[in-house]
Design an enzyme around this catalytic site. Structure first.
Site: not given
Length: 411
Positions: A123, A411
């Protein structure tokens, strides 16, 4: 056939999620965990890439409000459910999803995007920087003792049904959010994340147990949720306590909860993960080494709207600095920006034609954003270049926070 990327339809969720489970190694989630994630999924913020009816790529985002230095809750896209089928690597699937997603985040007016990374190396190229770390401990309670502060003995502890205690626990959590950057305010439904075991089977652990800490007036001041993993050896019991959550509003409640967990019968080890790196537990234990602390990356931050993000937080010291920011993936952030803050809560960030004082990438600005990673440490690694003498120290002091940023759950 050409690959098709489109917003997820509700009737496609099972196929889409089946793809995701296979992408992450084929370990299947419990039915309860799967159903919870189905209810939490925001279909209009979820993307699927399809190849002749087969899902080969997925990415989603949650609508979060994230605590930042100063206590403001800033809209942030919680990026999750990202996966590409192994048959479709190196075909631009991930890049196309990240491109679409960040464009949508910008259009939606969210200054930040955040994620937890299965592989951090992936990322960085999309502008995400590691902004918060997490602490894990495995404590030998036969050899480690706690030194507790005054008032600990006045704290009343009671076992409570996790469901029935949920509202009290959420109130404690909500009070903590503004004081700890990186914590997401709970959106509706997210409070249930702590109650659902997403693993298949239980692997020998007890059901979820909740202990609540109360002050003398009956006010709830903290809670811990945990499981016990019983075990036996030829020499006797060898149980382990696995701490899932522990939140408290004051030192006495914090110490009382940890002392309770240390003293559970037939257990000799306390394990906890996803703790803040400045957890007060490290100062309560008699032997840090035998607590076996270790850290790992947790929250990765991406500034999507750079000036809005920088103006949303406060700064610990006055600063007036011009930054030359590199952002090839979101070029609207590129260029020279002047950040001026009075150290009292007012900050302004606007484009500038003045000479730059610092040069850095948006990734490194994301790392420093929550106050846990200093600009001086990034400068020592050559990731931030000082163009005006003294500018790096000035900016680093302003960005640094009083407490470590913390993401309490995934999450």
């Amino acid at each position: 056939m050409a690959l098709e990327m489109r917003t997820l339809r509700l009737d496609e969720w099972d196929v889409w999620f089946d793809h995701l489970e296979l992408t992450f190694g084929g370990v299947f989630m419990s039915p309860q965990g799967r159903e919870l994630l189905r209810t939490l999924t925001e279909a209009d913020r979820s993307l699927g890439v399809w190849d002749d009816g087969t899902c080969v790529g997925s990415a989603s985002a949650y609508s979060f409000r994230l605590s930042v230095p100063g206590g403001a809750l800033v809209p942030a896209a919680g990026v999750a459910m990202v996966g590409v089928a192994p048959t479709h690597r190196r075909r631009g699937v991930l890049t196309s999803m990240m491109r679409r997603q960040l464009d949508d985040v910008r259009t939606g007016g969210e200054p930040l995007a955040v994620l937890t990374a299965s592989d951090p190396a992936i990322y960085g190229r999309f502008g995400y920087g590691t902004a918060a770390y997490a602490l894990a401990v495995e404590i030998d309670t036969t050899r480690v003792r706690l030194t507790v502060p005054p008032g600990t003995d006045e704290v009343r502890l009671r076992l409570a049904d996790p469901e029935k205690a949920l509202a009290d626990c959420e109130q404690v959590y909500a009070e903590l959010v503004p004081g700890r950057p990186g914590m997401p305010a709970r959106q509706a439904g997210w409070e249930r994340l702590a109650l659902v075991d997403r693993r298949v089977g239980g692997e020998g652990a007890s059901p979820l147990t909740c202990v609540v800490a109360e002050r003398a007036d009956g006010e709830v001041a903290g809670y811990a949720r945990y499981r016990v993993r019983p075990d036996w050896s030829p020499s006797g019991s060898d149980g382990k306590v696995e701490v899932l959550d522990l939140d408290a509003l004051d030192p006495a409640a914090t110490a009382a909860l940890w002392r309770y967990l240390f003293e559970i019968d037939l257990t000799w080890t306390v394990r906890a993960a996803k703790r803040p790196v400045d957890d007060p537990l490290l100062h309560l234990v008699s032997d840090v080494r035998r607590s076996r602390p270790r850290t790992g990356d947790a929250l990765h931050v991406r500034l999507v709207d750079l000036p809005a993000a920088l103006e949303a937080r406060t700064y610990g010291a006055p600063v007036d600095v011009v930054m030359e920011v590199e952002d090839a993936f979101c070029p609207w952030n590129e260029g020279r920006w002047r950040l001026a803050a009075d150290g009292k809560g007012v900050a302004r960030c606007a484009r500038s034609e003045d000479p730059a004082d610092l040069a850095l990438s948006v990734r490194d600005l994301g790392s420093a954003y929550l106050g846990g990673i200093t600009l001086t440490s990034l400068g020592a690694a050559g990731r931030v270049r000082e163009l005006r003498p003294g500018a790096l120290t000035e900016a680093s002091r302003a960005f640094a926070g009083d407490v470590a940023p913390w993401l309490p759950h995934g999450f």
